[in-house]
Design an enzyme around this catalytic site. Structure first.
Site, PDB file in Angstrom:
ATOM      1  N   LYS A 121      -4.504   4.391  -4.921  1.00  0.00           N
ATOM      2  CA  LYS A 121      -2.796   3.806  -4.838  1.00  0.00           C
ATOM      3  C   LYS A 121      -1.980   3.354  -6.288  1.00  0.00           C
ATOM      4  O   LYS A 121      -2.447   3.608  -7.378  1.00  0.00           O
ATOM      5  CB  LYS A 121      -2.717   3.158  -3.969  1.00  0.00           C
ATOM      6  CG  LYS A 121      -3.071   3.728  -2.599  1.00  0.00           C
ATOM      7  CD  LYS A 121      -3.611   2.792  -1.443  1.00  0.00           C
ATOM      8  CE  LYS A 121      -3.525   3.441   0.318  1.00  0.00           C
ATOM      9  NZ  LYS A 121      -3.955   1.939   1.087  1.00  0.00           N
TER      10      LYS A 121
ATOM     11  N   TYR B  88       2.461   7.586   6.781  1.00  0.00           N
ATOM     12  CA  TYR B  88       2.355   7.408   7.389  1.00  0.00           C
ATOM     13  C   TYR B  88       3.297   6.358   8.523  1.00  0.00           C
ATOM     14  O   TYR B  88       2.704   5.255   9.278  1.00  0.00           O
ATOM     15  CB  TYR B  88       2.621   5.797   6.360  1.00  0.00           C
ATOM     16  CG  TYR B  88       1.982   5.134   5.133  1.00  0.00           C
ATOM     17  CD1 TYR B  88       0.101   4.975   5.978  1.00  0.00           C
ATOM     18  CD2 TYR B  88       2.137   5.356   4.490  1.00  0.00           C
ATOM     19  CE1 TYR B  88      -0.042   4.983   5.210  1.00  0.00           C
ATOM     20  CE2 TYR B  88       0.627   5.337   3.303  1.00  0.00           C
ATOM     21  CZ  TYR B  88      -0.326   4.667   3.981  1.00  0.00           C
ATOM     22  OH  TYR B  88      -1.464   4.237   2.364  1.00  0.00           O
TER      23      TYR B  88
ATOM     24  N   ASN C   1      -4.657  -1.830  -1.727  1.00  0.00           N
ATOM     25  CA  ASN C   1      -5.919  -1.985  -1.815  1.00  0.00           C
ATOM     26  C   ASN C   1      -6.760  -0.768  -2.390  1.00  0.00           C
ATOM     27  O   ASN C   1      -7.665  -0.368  -1.757  1.00  0.00           O
ATOM     28  CB  ASN C   1      -6.388  -2.184  -0.229  1.00  0.00           C
ATOM     29  CG  ASN C   1      -5.886  -0.919   0.155  1.00  0.00           C
ATOM     30  OD1 ASN C   1      -5.256   0.188  -0.088  1.00  0.00           O
ATOM     31  ND2 ASN C   1      -6.056  -1.396   2.499  1.00  0.00           N
TER      32      ASN C   1
ATOM     33  N   HIS D 211      -7.000   4.906  -0.596  1.00  0.00           N
ATOM     34  CA  HIS D 211      -6.555   5.687   1.163  1.00  0.00           C
ATOM     35  C   HIS D 211      -7.860   6.708   1.308  1.00  0.00           C
ATOM     36  O   HIS D 211      -7.903   7.637   0.826  1.00  0.00           O
ATOM     37  CB  HIS D 211      -5.263   6.175   1.436  1.00  0.00           C
ATOM     38  CG  HIS D 211      -5.408   7.176   2.462  1.00  0.00           C
ATOM     39  ND1 HIS D 211      -4.105   6.410   3.620  1.00  0.00           N
ATOM     40  CD2 HIS D 211      -5.264   8.051   2.639  1.00  0.00           C
ATOM     41  CE1 HIS D 211      -4.472   7.124   4.148  1.00  0.00           C
ATOM     42  NE2 HIS D 211      -4.573   8.656   3.855  1.00  0.00           N
TER      43      HIS D 211
ATOM     44  N   GLU E 167      -3.172  15.629   6.797  1.00  0.00           N
ATOM     45  CA  GLU E 167      -3.328  14.398   6.011  1.00  0.00           C
ATOM     46  C   GLU E 167      -3.767  15.201   4.661  1.00  0.00           C
ATOM     47  O   GLU E 167      -2.909  15.348   3.456  1.00  0.00           O
ATOM     48  CB  GLU E 167      -4.549  13.843   4.986  1.00  0.00           C
ATOM     49  CG  GLU E 167      -3.302  12.614   6.481  1.00  0.00           C
ATOM     50  CD  GLU E 167      -4.592  10.597   6.014  1.00  0.00           C
ATOM     51  OE1 GLU E 167      -5.595  11.537   5.612  1.00  0.00           O
ATOM     52  OE2 GLU E 167      -4.148  10.051   7.041  1.00  0.00           O
TER      53      GLU E 167
HETATM   54  N1  UDP Z   1      -2.239  -2.358   5.165  1.00  0.00           N
HETATM   55  C1  UDP Z   1      -1.003  -3.836   5.251  1.00  0.00           C
HETATM   56  N2  UDP Z   1      -1.214  -4.899   5.830  1.00  0.00           N
HETATM   57  C2  UDP Z   1      -2.000  -4.851   7.342  1.00  0.00           C
HETATM   58  C3  UDP Z   1      -2.972  -3.508   7.098  1.00  0.00           C
HETATM   59  C4  UDP Z   1      -2.602  -1.854   6.154  1.00  0.00           C
HETATM   60  O1  UDP Z   1      -0.397  -3.501   3.573  1.00  0.00           O
HETATM   61  O2  UDP Z   1      -1.991  -5.485   7.932  1.00  0.00           O
HETATM   62  C5  UDP Z   1      -1.372  -1.094   5.018  1.00  0.00           C
HETATM   63  C6  UDP Z   1      -2.612  -1.264   3.131  1.00  0.00           C
HETATM   64  O3  UDP Z   1      -2.160  -0.693   2.336  1.00  0.00           O
HETATM   65  C7  UDP Z   1      -3.707  -0.116   4.285  1.00  0.00           C
HETATM   66  C8  UDP Z   1      -2.629   0.897   5.013  1.00  0.00           C
HETATM   67  O4  UDP Z   1      -1.550   0.120   5.475  1.00  0.00           O
HETATM   68  O5  UDP Z   1      -4.383   0.501   3.629  1.00  0.00           O
HETATM   69  C9  UDP Z   1      -3.082   1.886   6.331  1.00  0.00           C
HETATM   70  O6  UDP Z   1      -3.180   0.725   7.548  1.00  0.00           O
HETATM   71  P1  UDP Z   1      -4.669   1.555   8.046  1.00  0.00           P
HETATM   72  O7  UDP Z   1      -4.929   0.478   9.151  1.00  0.00           O
HETATM   73  O8  UDP Z   1      -4.219   2.822   8.948  1.00  0.00           O
HETATM   74  O9  UDP Z   1      -5.843   1.146   7.071  1.00  0.00           O
HETATM   75  P2  UDP Z   1      -6.793   2.017   6.335  1.00  0.00           P
HETATM   76  O10 UDP Z   1      -6.849   3.387   6.742  1.00  0.00           O
HETATM   77  O11 UDP Z   1      -6.160   2.334   5.146  1.00  0.00           O
HETATM   78  O12 UDP Z   1      -8.079   1.096   5.863  1.00  0.00           O
HETATM   79 MG    MG Z   2      -5.890   4.286   8.343  1.00  0.00          MG
END
Ligand code: UDP
Ligand code: MG
Length: 144
Positions: free
Chosen positions: A15, A55, A118, A121, A132
């Site tokens: 990211k 997303y 974080n 991805h 994806e």
């Molecule tokens: N994210 C965020 N706030 C939240 C949860 C997720 O900003 O409370 C962002 C974070 O960058 C995350 C992405 O949205 O990686 C996609 O969320 P997901 O729940 O799919 O998490 P991931 O699969 O990336 O662990």
């Molecule tokens: Mg996810």
């Protein structure tokens, strides 16, 4: 050979915060050390439309707008990773979504800044991985 049935591809994204902080090499090293193969790789900057489409599953979530701002804030590196159980292995290597809750040694624990920024991805299931990988890579790019 029975083992080939577990062969998978998954999408990884480094990211914008990772690229901005010069962490590409460190994260790629950890991926390669894990035994996953980098099947295809490129750097690009997502448009707003592309980030929103990628997303789409999160479009009703309160963090959607901010997430799309962040994901378009600078270049990313996208990769198709390949290996046995690649989807699960890459999720394990990344760690939990919130870096503060991610296990010791995981990429998000080491490099993530907060639950949004974080570092990386990873696809979460076979169907999403197929969608994806195809979102970013053509058959030709995956054939190398
Ligand atoms: N994210 C965020 N706030 C939240 C949860 C997720 O900003 O409370 C962002 C974070 O960058 C995350 C992405 O949205 O990686 C996609 O969320 P997901 O729940 O799919 O998490 P991931 O699969 O990336 O662990
Ligand atoms: Mg996810």
């Amino acid at each position: 050979m029975a083992a080939s049935s577990a062969m998978e591809q998954t999408l990884a994204i480094l990211k914008p915060d990772s690229v901005r902080r010069n962490l590409i090499g460190k994260i790629l090293a950890q991926i390669e050390e894990s035994g996953l193969q980098i099947r295809a790789l490129k750097r690009l900057t997502l448009t707003r439309k592309q980030a929103e489409a990628f997303y789409e599953v999160h479009k009703e979530r309160p963090f959607f707008g901010s997430l799309c701002d962040y994901m378009t804030s600078g270049p990313v590196v996208v990769m198709a990773l390949e290996g046995e159980r690649a989807i699960e292995r890459w999720r394990e290597l990344m760690g939990a979504t919130d870096p503060a809750k991610a296990a010791e040694g995981t990429i998000r624990r080491k490099f993530g800044q907060n639950i949004e920024q974080n570092a990386v991805h990873g696809s979460d299931a076979k169907e999403t991985a197929a969608r994806e990988v195809a979102f970013f890579f053509s058959a030709l790019e995956l054939a190398g």
